[in-house]
Design an enzyme around this catalytic site. Structure first.
Site, mmCIF file in Angstrom:
data_model
loop_
_atom_site.group_PDB
_atom_site.id
_atom_site.type_symbol
_atom_site.label_atom_id
_atom_site.label_comp_id
_atom_site.label_asym_id
_atom_site.label_seq_id
_atom_site.Cartn_x
_atom_site.Cartn_y
_atom_site.Cartn_z
ATOM 1 N N ALA A 76 0.828 -1.212 0.000
ATOM 2 C CA ALA A 76 0.000 0.000 0.000
ATOM 3 C C ALA A 76 0.859 1.258 0.000
ATOM 4 O O ALA A 76 1.198 1.799 -1.059
ATOM 5 C CB ALA A 76 -0.940 -0.038 1.194
ATOM 6 N N ARG A 77 1.222 1.707 1.188
ATOM 7 C CA ARG A 77 2.088 2.876 1.323
ATOM 8 C C ARG A 77 3.033 2.631 2.490
ATOM 9 O O ARG A 77 2.614 2.129 3.547
ATOM 10 C CB ARG A 77 1.259 4.132 1.629
ATOM 11 C CG ARG A 77 0.591 4.748 0.418
ATOM 12 C CD ARG A 77 1.606 5.386 -0.536
ATOM 13 N NE ARG A 77 0.942 6.057 -1.636
ATOM 14 C CZ ARG A 77 0.737 5.507 -2.837
ATOM 15 N NH1 ARG A 77 1.148 4.286 -3.097
ATOM 16 N NH2 ARG A 77 0.141 6.196 -3.788
ATOM 17 N N GLU A 137 10.690 6.608 -0.346
ATOM 18 C CA GLU A 137 11.148 6.034 -1.616
ATOM 19 C C GLU A 137 11.907 7.059 -2.446
ATOM 20 O O GLU A 137 11.543 8.236 -2.409
ATOM 21 C CB GLU A 137 9.933 5.512 -2.394
ATOM 22 C CG GLU A 137 9.255 4.377 -1.641
ATOM 23 C CD GLU A 137 7.913 3.977 -2.240
ATOM 24 O OE1 GLU A 137 7.567 4.461 -3.328
ATOM 25 O OE2 GLU A 137 7.226 3.183 -1.594
ATOM 26 N N HIS A 170 8.661 -0.686 -5.341
ATOM 27 C CA HIS A 170 7.330 -0.121 -5.627
ATOM 28 C C HIS A 170 6.900 -0.487 -7.052
ATOM 29 O O HIS A 170 6.778 0.384 -7.924
ATOM 30 C CB HIS A 170 7.319 1.399 -5.436
ATOM 31 C CG HIS A 170 5.919 1.947 -5.295
ATOM 32 N ND1 HIS A 170 5.604 2.975 -4.461
ATOM 33 C CD2 HIS A 170 4.749 1.584 -5.868
ATOM 34 C CE1 HIS A 170 4.306 3.242 -4.547
ATOM 35 N NE2 HIS A 170 3.766 2.394 -5.410
HETATM 36 C C1 8YV Z 1 2.188 3.333 -8.972
HETATM 37 C C2 8YV Z 1 0.777 3.794 -6.844
HETATM 38 O O1 8YV Z 1 3.387 2.662 -8.804
HETATM 39 O O2 8YV Z 1 -1.450 3.653 -7.607
HETATM 40 C C3 8YV Z 1 -0.654 4.185 -6.843
HETATM 41 O O3 8YV Z 1 -1.027 5.053 -6.040
HETATM 42 O O4 8YV Z 1 1.507 4.175 -5.995
HETATM 43 C C4 8YV Z 1 1.307 2.868 -7.888
HETATM 44 O O5 8YV Z 1 0.360 2.149 -8.538
HETATM 45 C C5 8YV Z 1 2.402 4.769 -9.189
HETATM 46 O O6 8YV Z 1 1.253 5.505 -9.226
HETATM 47 C C6 8YV Z 1 3.227 5.050 -10.426
HETATM 48 O O7 8YV Z 1 4.118 5.910 -10.043
#
Ligand code: 8YV
Length: 307
Positions: free
Chosen positions: A226-227, A256, A274
């Site tokens: 997730a985060r 990150e 990620h």
């Molecule tokens: C992607 C994400 O890696 O959907 C998200 O919020 O963090 C990830 O799917 C990102 O958006 C691409 O940088």
């Protein structure tokens, strides 16, 4: 005159080509750099985790739209966007399956020790020393933190692996058949594997702290797709180093792309950069939606997937 936009994170070649055709595209060079075109920028395309740094957003007075190539909105100041009447879009539904696959991949990698065994073969250790046995996936108790689209897709997959699934969220969902556990602490206590699938942001910051990790215990595994902000990373490192937690599978981190060297040194941790939504198929769909949202905005039409 083509509208001028700012690309904060690189996108697939096909998508950048389309953007270059339709707009004057400026590529962001990172914090501390000056953007000559700041006053002319009307749109932004960015990633979910990267979002739009606050100082950048305030330096773009003519910004009209932020198209996020992802589902997370935690790295964009939505209140500021609303006040300034800046539209914000995401790519809902397009990356659910890939992110759930990553969660299952990390469960298999941690429980079955796949990366460790891969290193064992590459290091020519087979037949020379013994490799510790791994752990069975079937029958393990899986706790899911956050039962949104991704959490449900993880549950669907984990059921096929014969896992015993429970979840927690702000409230019980009537349409979710899995067992609801009211507190994260109880869920962690009752789980062999705890998967974080909750959105980032202030409300979920450090939900997984030392107490939760201790409830998961010395044989427990933490998976995070997730985060990084949802987990207290220092508490996680301490729990792993002190043997209070069995292992971890991490696709996301607090800062990150910086991954603490302590995590990189631990053998019972599987690390990914990620990458849960990073497949050609999904990124093509996501990027197309980002470009479609920008196109709708600049054509004066309603946004396709506004936040
Ligand atoms: C992607 C994400 O890696 O959907 C998200 O919020 O963090 C990830 O799917 C990102 O958006 C691409 O940088």
């Amino acid at each position: 005159m083509k509208p001028e936009i700012l690309l904060i994170e690189p996108m697939l070649f096909e998508i950048e080509n389309r953007l270059d055709h339709d707009y004057v595209v400026h590529r962001w060079q990172g914090r501390g750099t000056t953007l000559e075109a700041a006053l002319r920028i009307r749109g932004i395309a960015t990633g979910g985790a990267t979002g739009v740094p606050a100082e950048l957003m305030s330096s773009l007075p003519n910004l009209e739209i932020i198209a996020i190539n992802g589902i997370g909105t935690d790295a964009v100041d939505l209140v500021e966007a609303k006040n300034r009447k800046i539209g914000v879009t995401t790519t809902p539904g397009l990356l659910t399956e890939d992110v759930a696959d990553m969660a299952l991949g990390l469960i298999l990698c941690t429980l079955r020790g796949l990366p460790e065994a891969d290193r064992f073969v590459r290091d020519d250790q087979w037949g020379k020393v013994s490799l510790p046995l791994a752990h069975t996936v079937t029958g393990k108790r899986l706790g899911i933190l956050g039962m949104g689209r991704v959490g449900r897709a993880i549950a669907h997959r984990a059921a096929a692996f014969g896992m015993d699934i429970a979840y927690t969220d702000v409230a019980r969902f009537e349409d979710v058949p899995q067992r609801y556990v009211a507190t994260l602490h109880d869920l962690a206590h009752e789980s062999d594997v705890l998967v974080v699938a909750a959105s980032g942001g202030p409300a979920s910051r450090h939900l997984v702290n030392r107490t939760i990790l201790d409830a998961l215990g010395p044989h427990g595994i933490l998976i995070n797709v997730a985060r990084g902000s949802v987990v207290d990373e220092q508490a996680l490192i301490a729990a792993l180093e002190e043997g209070r937690l069995g292992g971890a599978g991490l696709d996301v981190f607090a800062d990150e792309p910086h991954v603490p060297s302590a995590l990189r040194l631990l053998q019972n941790v599987v690390l990914q950069p990620h990458r849960a939504s990073a497949t050609v198929e999904t990124r093509l769909k996501m990027g197309t939606l980002v470009a479609d949202n920008l196109a709708a905005h600049f054509a004066g039409k309603p946004l396709l997937t506004p936040v």
